[in-house]
Every structure is written in C-alpha cells, then in structure tokens.
Enzyme design. Structure first.
Site, PDB file in Angstrom:
ATOM      1  N   LYS A 130       0.830  -1.200   0.000  1.00 55.97           N
ATOM      2  CA  LYS A 130       0.000   0.000   0.000  1.00 55.97           C
ATOM      3  C   LYS A 130       0.867   1.254   0.000  1.00 55.97           C
ATOM      4  O   LYS A 130       0.509   2.255  -0.614  1.00 55.97           O
ATOM      5  CB  LYS A 130      -0.953   0.008   1.202  1.00 55.97           C
ATOM      6  N   LYS A 212      -7.481 -11.869 -10.441  1.00 60.82           N
ATOM      7  CA  LYS A 212      -8.704 -12.061  -9.664  1.00 60.82           C
ATOM      8  C   LYS A 212      -9.689 -10.935  -9.935  1.00 60.82           C
ATOM      9  O   LYS A 212      -9.294  -9.792 -10.136  1.00 60.82           O
ATOM     10  CB  LYS A 212      -8.358 -12.064  -8.162  1.00 60.82           C
ATOM     11  N   LYS A 215     -12.559  -4.877  -7.592  1.00 62.86           N
ATOM     12  CA  LYS A 215     -13.291  -3.633  -7.812  1.00 62.86           C
ATOM     13  C   LYS A 215     -12.417  -2.574  -8.484  1.00 62.86           C
ATOM     14  O   LYS A 215     -12.915  -1.547  -8.915  1.00 62.86           O
ATOM     15  CB  LYS A 215     -13.844  -3.130  -6.481  1.00 62.86           C
TER      16      LYS A 215
END
Ligand code: TRP
Length: 348
Positions: A130, A212, A215
């Site tokens: 992140k 995968k 969103k």
C-alpha cells in the site's frame, strides 16, 4: 494450551449455546462487494452462523488509512450492512456492527500500538504494498493498521478469524502481540487461529482472466449492486480465449477466460462442468456468454432487491447495527477494562 488457560472467558458467552466457538471477521468497506466476494467466502457465511457464534463488523476505521470521499464511505458502509443481511446473514443469529460504533477498538488499538514493534510492522507485506501504491500518503495509520486489527480481534476473545490468504500475516502478528502481552500480564487474551475459509470459487476478472475479479477493474467485475443490463453487458464483452477450437470446455491453463465463465455458470446454476460442456456442445462462445450473464442476473436479483428494500427501511437497518454495537460493546469493554487494569491505568 492458550485455549485452556483462557477457558474462563467462555463464561462470558451469553448466547443460548455457550459451547459454540466464536468467530470474528472484519470487512473493509473500501469498495463495492462483487461476484468474486459472493461466490468466494460470502456465500458460505450463512452456514457458518449456524455453527459458530459469529461477529461481523464493517472496518470503517481501517478504510481511513487511504483517503475516502466522506459521503461515499458512509453510503458504502450502510450498503454493505444491507448486503450482508441480504446475502443471508440473519442479524438474529449473528452480530453485525460498525467498528467506529465501538470505541474500545480505537482504545485497545492504542494500547497494542505500545506492544507492537516498529520492526515487525515494517515487515508487513500489505504495508509495503500500500505504501508503494499511495506514495503521497504513507501515514502512520497505514503503518500501525495491524495493531488496530489485533485490537479488533482480541477484544472479542474469538477462537477463529476467517480471513483470505492476503490477511494471514495480520492474524499471525495478532497472535504474536497477544502472546507477548499474555507473557507479561498473564492470560488476558485468547490467542486466535486464522480460519482460511472454504474458498468456494476463485473468480477471475471478466476482461482479464489472469487476475482475480477486483473492484479496481470495474468492467471485468460484476458488483452485487449491478443492474441486469450492466451484468449482461459485462458478460457479453467477457474475454474468451483466442484458441482455434472455440468450444466451451473447462481447461483453466489453456482456456482461462472460458474456464472462468464455466466456473461462474456452475456456481450460479449448480450444474457440473461436464453438463455445461454438453449443454453448449457445438455452440460458439456467442451463445454461452449471454447464458452465463442471465444465470448471474438471476443469482444476484434477490440479493439486489433485498438490499434495496433494506436500504429504504432506515429504521430497521439502524436497529440492526445499534443492537450489534451494543452487544459488541459489552464484550469489548470487558476485555478493555481488564487490559487497562493490567497495564496499570487508574480505574475511573
Ligand atoms: N484487514 C482486513 C482486510 O483488509 C479487515 C479487517 C480489519 C479484519 N479488522 C479485522 C479482518 C479483524 C478480520 C479480523 O480485509
């Protein structure tokens, strides 16, 4: 061993079936729930609440580690509460709450910050990930996130924490923190185990079957809120494979796109792969793709309709998350009080 040491905590369980093991999981409301979430873990949760004393919470404090649009965050949290119920998590049978409604999470989070080492936090792969994605906002919360997650868990003395593979490291550090704390002060926390849930299907992106469903790539992702026409469009545009045989055959290595669609169709209809291959024998992908779309439309229709109904019934939704916060606070405050006392804070 730890479980035995901490047997006394199970007396706190006020549920009718005190023998049930406790399970707790947090979900970050950082994006819309999608078909991959549903066919993966979510679909199995209604079975789990029959077997375990389950706590589910919206980890809204965790989402603040990345900048959020305030109105969108509020809407997503409420939508997710409604979607969980719509997916079959009966609030009479499990506890659903919003993390920020139970202040003990932040309170224990601070204490555990002081029992979590800079070095171990630096080794968290999710932090490194992140931090590299949000270079302009590598904030302290992003760094200490695992200590807050440990607090989320340890407050409830659960036996199991169902998480995906990506969260295993966070459950490990939670165990380390709990053991460190117990080592100093005695058996305060039950040391929980990660419960890598029945995986269900691993659904891939419709327009990028190598990754995968996520969103972050909306055209390849069917959300639980998508309207039938959106679902149909996404399936009609789904990437199929550029092999020459052009037939509906399950072969994930050679035909990842078609195999993903077969997997989705099987999960949506309950049909076996062989039956699906037979059903579409001699037909091209052109017939198959809309058939999968239609099956998914029908699978998600009741969930979407029930979600919309629940979102329109604000007072019911409120009653669910308020009751959830109340029950959760009861357990959380007990653990917090014990911790405050152990570390030497003066009781109010
Ligand atoms: N970190 C988890 C995720 O990103 C969410 C989470 C927060 C969680 N607190 C938790 C999961 C406690 C399990 C238990 O998916």
């Amino acid at each position: 061993m730890e479980q035995e040491k901490n047997m006394n905590t199970s007396a706190e369980n006020t549920n009718q079936k005190p023998a049930r093991k406790r399970m707790l999981s947090g979900i970050q409301p950082s994006g819309d729930l999608h078909l991959g979430n549903y066919l993966g873990p979510l679909r199995h949760w209604p079975e789990m609440i029959e077997e375990y004393d389950c706590y589910f919470f919206m980890a809204d404090l965790h989402t603040l580690t990345v900048r959020q649009e305030p109105a969108a965050l509020r809407r997503r949290v409420l939508t997710q509460v409604a979607q969980y119920i719509a997916c079959g998590l009966d609030p009479e049978k499990c506890t659903i709450f919003i993390q920020s409604h139970v202040p003990a999470h932040a309170q224990l989070g601070w204490v555990l910050d002081c029992y979590t080492m800079f070095g171990e936090l630096s080794r968290m792969t999710q932090f490194k990930d992140k931090a590299s994605k949000h270079k302009d906002n590598i904030n302290a919360g992003l760094f200490t996130y695992p200590a807050l997650m440990a607090a989320d868990i340890l407050l409830y003395q659960p036996d199991y924490v169902p998480v995906g593979e990506d969260q295993r490291q966070h459950v490990e550090i939670c165990r380390d923190i709990a053991e460190r704390f117990n080592g100093i002060y005695g058996p305060v926390f039950r040391v929980p185990e990660a419960y890598i849930a029945k995986v269900g299907a691993r659904i891939m992106s419709l327009n990028d079957p190598g990754s995968k469903m996520s969103k972050s790539n909306l055209e390849g992702c069917v959300t639980l809120a998508d309207k039938p026409e959106d679902i149909m469009r996404k399936f009609k545009r789904a990437i199929t494979d550029s092999d020459t045989e052009r037939c509906v055959r399950y072969a994930p290595a050679e035909k990842p796109g078609v195999s993903n669609l077969i997997q989705i169709y099987a999960a949506a209809t309950g049909k076996s792969y062989e039956d699906i291959e037979k059903e579409f024998e001699g037909m091209g992908y052109g017939k198959f793709k809309p058939a999968v779309g239609e099956a998914v439309v029908e699978l998600l229709r009741p969930i979407r309709e029930e979600t919309e109904r629940l979102l329109a019934d604000k007072s019911y939704l409120e009653s669910v998350y308020r009751a959830g916060a109340e029950k959760a606070s009861y357990f959380a405050n007990k653990t917090l009080a014990k911790v405050y006392k152990k570390v030497g804070l003066v009781a109010r």
